[in-house]
Design a protein around this motif. Structure first.
Motif, PDB file in Angstrom:
ATOM      1  N   UNK A   4       0.759  -1.155  -0.013  1.00  0.00           N
ATOM      2  CA  UNK A   4      -0.008   0.115   0.080  1.00  0.00           C
ATOM      3  C   UNK A   4       0.671   1.077   0.220  1.00  0.00           C
ATOM      4  N   UNK A  18       2.248   1.733  -3.586  1.00  0.00           N
ATOM      5  CA  UNK A  18       1.172   1.966  -4.424  1.00  0.00           C
ATOM      6  C   UNK A  18       1.109   3.622  -3.980  1.00  0.00           C
ATOM      7  N   UNK A  19       0.781   4.196  -2.983  1.00  0.00           N
ATOM      8  CA  UNK A  19       0.586   5.716  -2.564  1.00  0.00           C
ATOM      9  C   UNK A  19       1.635   6.398  -3.528  1.00  0.00           C
ATOM     10  N   UNK A  25       1.443   5.995  -7.509  1.00  0.00           N
ATOM     11  CA  UNK A  25       0.357   6.695  -8.147  1.00  0.00           C
ATOM     12  C   UNK A  25       0.428   8.091  -7.965  1.00  0.00           C
ATOM     13  N   UNK A  26       0.834   8.429  -6.936  1.00  0.00           N
ATOM     14  CA  UNK A  26       0.994  10.028  -6.539  1.00  0.00           C
ATOM     15  C   UNK A  26       1.859  10.715  -7.330  1.00  0.00           C
ATOM     16  N   UNK A  59       0.557  10.874 -11.110  1.00  0.00           N
ATOM     17  CA  UNK A  59      -0.392  11.630 -11.467  1.00  0.00           C
ATOM     18  C   UNK A  59       0.068  13.384 -10.952  1.00  0.00           C
ATOM     19  N   UNK A  97      10.728   9.626  -1.112  1.00  0.00           N
ATOM     20  CA  UNK A  97       9.195   9.419  -0.542  1.00  0.00           C
ATOM     21  C   UNK A  97       9.060   7.840  -0.497  1.00  0.00           C
ATOM     22  N   UNK A 132       8.581   3.438   6.878  1.00  0.00           N
ATOM     23  CA  UNK A 132       7.293   3.680   7.950  1.00  0.00           C
ATOM     24  C   UNK A 132       6.543   2.401   7.946  1.00  0.00           C
ATOM     25  N   UNK A 133       6.410   1.635   6.879  1.00  0.00           N
ATOM     26  CA  UNK A 133       5.206   0.653   6.771  1.00  0.00           C
ATOM     27  C   UNK A 133       5.811  -0.649   7.250  1.00  0.00           C
ATOM     28  N   UNK A 134       7.261  -0.911   7.432  1.00  0.00           N
ATOM     29  CA  UNK A 134       7.691  -2.049   7.895  1.00  0.00           C
ATOM     30  C   UNK A 134       7.314  -2.561   9.346  1.00  0.00           C
ATOM     31  N   UNK A 159      -2.723  -5.015  13.186  1.00  0.00           N
ATOM     32  CA  UNK A 159      -2.555  -4.794  11.634  1.00  0.00           C
ATOM     33  C   UNK A 159      -3.441  -5.583  10.750  1.00  0.00           C
ATOM     34  N   UNK A 196       2.162   7.987  13.332  1.00  0.00           N
ATOM     35  CA  UNK A 196       2.236   7.799  12.002  1.00  0.00           C
ATOM     36  C   UNK A 196       1.351   8.387  11.018  1.00  0.00           C
ATOM     37  N   UNK A 226      -5.303  16.261 -11.061  1.00  0.00           N
ATOM     38  CA  UNK A 226      -5.329  16.140  -9.625  1.00  0.00           C
ATOM     39  C   UNK A 226      -5.454  17.372  -8.938  1.00  0.00           C
ATOM     40  N   UNK A 240      -7.473  11.525  -9.224  1.00  0.00           N
ATOM     41  CA  UNK A 240      -6.188  10.734  -9.934  1.00  0.00           C
ATOM     42  C   UNK A 240      -5.191  10.677  -8.654  1.00  0.00           C
ATOM     43  N   UNK A 241      -4.299   9.629  -8.826  1.00  0.00           N
ATOM     44  CA  UNK A 241      -3.417   9.247  -7.572  1.00  0.00           C
ATOM     45  C   UNK A 241      -4.311   9.032  -6.368  1.00  0.00           C
ATOM     46  N   UNK A 242      -4.002   9.770  -5.165  1.00  0.00           N
ATOM     47  CA  UNK A 242      -5.012   9.836  -4.082  1.00  0.00           C
ATOM     48  C   UNK A 242      -5.182  11.432  -3.772  1.00  0.00           C
ATOM     49  N   UNK A 264      -5.861  -2.579   3.555  1.00  0.00           N
ATOM     50  CA  UNK A 264      -4.440  -2.532   3.663  1.00  0.00           C
ATOM     51  C   UNK A 264      -3.937  -3.347   5.048  1.00  0.00           C
ATOM     52  N   UNK A 278      -4.163  -2.421   7.923  1.00  0.00           N
ATOM     53  CA  UNK A 278      -3.380  -1.470   9.235  1.00  0.00           C
ATOM     54  C   UNK A 278      -4.600  -1.193   9.793  1.00  0.00           C
TER      55      UNK A 278
END
Lengths: 418, 306
Positions: free
Chosen positions: A386, A389-390, A393-394, A397, A409, A416-418, B56, B71, B166, B253-255, B271, B273
């Motif tokens: 995820x 992905x962020x 995709x960011x 675009x 990034x 950070x996700x680990x 998680x 976070x 965007x 588009x994107x987020x 996800x 989380x």
């Protein structure tokens, strides 16, 4: 009296039947294969299982690439009533096994000689602490390039085989009035394209370091910056209506000659087949540029849950055995468009794309070029996936972001996700 | 003997009836009350607990303090979602209120066919946001909808591609949401306008006030409670907005069009989380409370004074 006898007969008969097949159990199977071809593929397994005297309880949850199915599964598992088998893939298998919910399939695996039949990269995904807990169903190759030869003929260029050749070909196609690359602007499709570029430009070792081991230096490397730049340059070859478009609509643009190419896994073949197109004639399936010897895999599998009822456990083991047997592997994969996970299968019924895929799979398995797909949850946990992905995709675009920033990034988000 | 029994029996029956009268409402309400307690407040507490764990894949109870909140504030996507909520919510509420008041005032001029026109404006409210979102997605798609139609009419240079840009996509959500909800706000204001005592207006007219002045100085100020309820309803629609985004842009588009609700869904359910998702849910709850508490306070104080 006669009437009573007649009425009783079926009951008595069914009693006898029940007595003779006392071993019969029931498997409840959670899956999200609900669309036409997929449902037909599942019916194959159901038929085989019922032939062995067991019953199949369908637990299909439609929609969203399995998101809703996973939510239902979690609630069932937490309440202590999981189904016998569920369609779980990739590293999620390890997560479920880690919770102690999955059954041990070692006896079935040993009898079926799974260790010999499966490449190690694949069997590792199916094992938790060296015990089999899941059965692989099929292999999808993700790094495919689908091309419409007619469009290339009209544009007067050849199909690009590396990402360096790609811009020249794409420019010519654009000049000829076609869309060079059909794409759907959804996070997972962006990631699929990105991963193909990363593999083609970086090679298998680089890919594994970045997306399997999450090595921070690799993620921040100069090569990764280049990959991001190439990825961004694809934007100008995609039409601007791509935002939010589904993959199959992008595929249909290649089918009807509006677009020249699409980078998508081999499930796209189903769309070509459904439109009555022939591989090699109406459409070409080629490895994504620069990845001819490599194979990004996406494997569907069933994880088996621990059950209390002995008969049901028997049915569950039968199901696991049947999935790996040639009959199922062949019919299922012919329906689904993927290739069998079991090696040494007869090939005569498969088309040229599937054969090319099988050759690449076998070759890649021995050279170490068989890599797990990041975009499809094979290489990493859903939270790291995820995070990637962020960023991807960011970046794709957002015009204001530089590749250098995106790479930093990426490294940060993965950490950070680990 | 029989005569002796009777009054006692009726007294007993009376006592039973009184008992029933006293307890029946409580018995009938008890199940819903318990369910509310468990399924609303109970789960709020559970979510609060989860937001402080490292859950998680499935809920776990390893407490990590406020790590998930930390976070969250480092998460670029969450900041985008919050900014978007500010833009979307602010514009949505403002435009809806302005448009609703204007339409209500115009409709209040005793025009013909008022019933029919009112229905036309109110009708979008009958549609679900999923439908609205899908319809607007098609209309705003540059290759399919508005832009193509105008270009086909001969205006080649016309461009309206906000939904794929965007930076602008969030405003397309405002358009769709306003289209859906402004009719409802209009209906609220129309009811408020009809509730104003006519004699005050007539008195003002005798004093020589012009119509705009009457509206500005008398009618609109007396609509304050309506403004307030409209604001409360619109702001909670904005905070919980999920289906509109899901149908119209899917966060893209994107987020760039992510809202807190879509962020929460994505992280808790797809996800794995749950901890982070729970933390974002708690912050959304905080947002709702920040609006609700002053409102309740003013309501309660108002009733004490009245």
């Amino acid at each position: 009296m006669k009437r009573i006898k007649k009425a009783l007969a079926p009951i008595v008969l069914s009693g006898i039947a029940a007595a003779t097949s006392a071993q019969a159990g029931e498997v409840e199977v959670l899956h999200w294969w609900t669309s036409g071809g997929e449902a037909a593929s599942v019916a194959v397994l159901k038929g085989l299982l019922e032939k062995e005297g067991h019953t199949w309880k369908d637990f299909a949850v439609a929609g969203g690439g399995g998101e809703s199915a996973m939510t239902v599964l979690k609630s069932r598992a937490v309440s202590g009533n999981p189904p016998a088998a569920a369609q779980i893939k990739g590293l999620d298998i390890q997560e479920w096994a880690n919770l102690g919910l999955l059954a041990n399939l070692d006896s079935v695996a040993k009898a079926g000689n799974w260790d010999k039949l499966l490449p190690e990269v694949v069997s590792n995904v199916m094992k938790y602490e060296n015990h089999y807990v899941a059965v692989p169903v099929n292999v999808h190759r993700v790094n495919w390039l689908w091309a419409n030869p007619d469009v290339f003929r009209k544009a007067g260029v050849g199909i690009p085989t590396t990402w360096e050749e790609f811009p020249a070909a794409a420019d010519a196609i654009q000049k000829a009035g076609f869309i060079p690359l059909a794409h759907g602007g959804q996070a997972w499709q962006d990631a699929t394209l990105f991963e193909a570029i990363a593999l083609g430009m970086g090679g298998s070792e680089f890919y594994n370091k970045a997306f399997v081991k999450h090595d921070a230096d690799t993620l921040k490397s100069e090569k990764m910056v280049k990959i991001f730049e190439t990825f961004k340059s694809m934007r100008k070859y995609i039409d601007k209506d791509a935002a939010g478009r589904d993959w199959n609509i992008a595929t249909s643009m290649v089918i009807n000659g509006k677009a020249a190419m699409q980078v998508m896994g081999d499930w796209a073949k189903g769309e070509f087949t459904a439109a009555g197109k022939k591989p090699g004639v109406d459409y070409m399936c080629l490895p994504a540029p620069g990845t001819s010897g490599q194979f990004t895999f996406n494997i569907d599998s069933f994880a088996m849950f621990k059950l209390n009822n002995d008969d049901n456990v028997k049915a569950q083991n039968t199901m696991a055995r049947l999935i790996m047997e040639p009959t199922f592997q062949e019919t299922f994969n012919l329906n689904k468009g993927s290739i069998p996970v079991r090696s040494g299968m007869a090939r005569d019924k498969f088309d040229s794309c599937a054969e090319a895929s099988m050759d690449a799979f076998n070759a890649a398995a021995s050279t170490g070029d068989l890599v797990p797909s990041m975009a499809h949850g094979m290489s990493t946990t859903s939270y790291i996936q995820g995070a990637i992905y962020d960023v991807v995709t960011n970046f794709f675009n957002d015009d204001s972001q530089s590749a250098k920033e995106a790479v930093n990034k990426l490294a940060q988000a993965v950490k950070a996700a680990m | 003997m029989g005569a002796h029994d009777r009054p006692e029996a009726t007294a007993k029956a009376k006592g039973g009836l009184a008992w029933l009268e006293r307890w029946l409402p409580k018995m009938v309400l008890a199940p819903t009350f318990v369910m509310m307690l468990v399924f609303i407040y109970g789960y709020i507490i559970w979510t609060a607990v989860l937001s402080m764990t490292n859950s998680r894949f499935l809920p776990s109870y390893d407490f990590v303090g406020l790590l998930q909140f930390e976070k969250l504030f480092e998460n670029d996507r969450w900041l985008v979602a919050c900014t978007n909520l500010g833009i979307f919510g602010g514009l949505f509420i403002l435009v809806c209120l302005a448009l609703g008041v204007t339409l209500a005032i115009l409709l209040d001029q005793k025009i013909r066919q008022e019933g029919a026109i009112r229905t036309v404006y109110l009708y979008p409210m009958a549609l679900s946001f999923i439908v609205t979102g899908t319809a607007w997605k098609w209309m705003l798609n540059p290759g399919l909808g508005l832009e193509k139609v105008v270009r086909d009419l001969g205006f080649e240079s016309f461009s309206f591609d906000w939904i794929v840009d965007p930076d602008m996509a969030i405003y397309t959500l405002v358009i769709a949401a306003v289209w859906q909800s402004s009719g409802f706000v209009m209906a609220m204001f129309l009811a408020g306008l009809r509730g104003i005592d006519n004699s005050i207006i007539q008195a003002a007219q005798i004093d020589g006030a012009t119509l705009p002045k009457i509206y500005r100085r008398i009618i609109l100020p007396s609509l304050r409670p309506v403004f307030f309820s409209a604001f409360i309803i619109l702001s909670h629609i904005a905070i919980k907005s999920f289906d509109l985004v899901a149908a119209m842009t899917g966060g893209g588009p994107g987020y760039s069009t992510d809202l807190p609700a879509t962020f929460m869904y994505a992280h808790s359910f797809t996800r794995s989380q749950i901890g982070l998702g729970a933390a974002s849910a708690m912050l959304m709850l905080g947002g709702v409370l920040a609006i609700l508490i002053p409102y309740l306070y003013s309501e309660l104080r108002g009733s004490r004074n009245g």
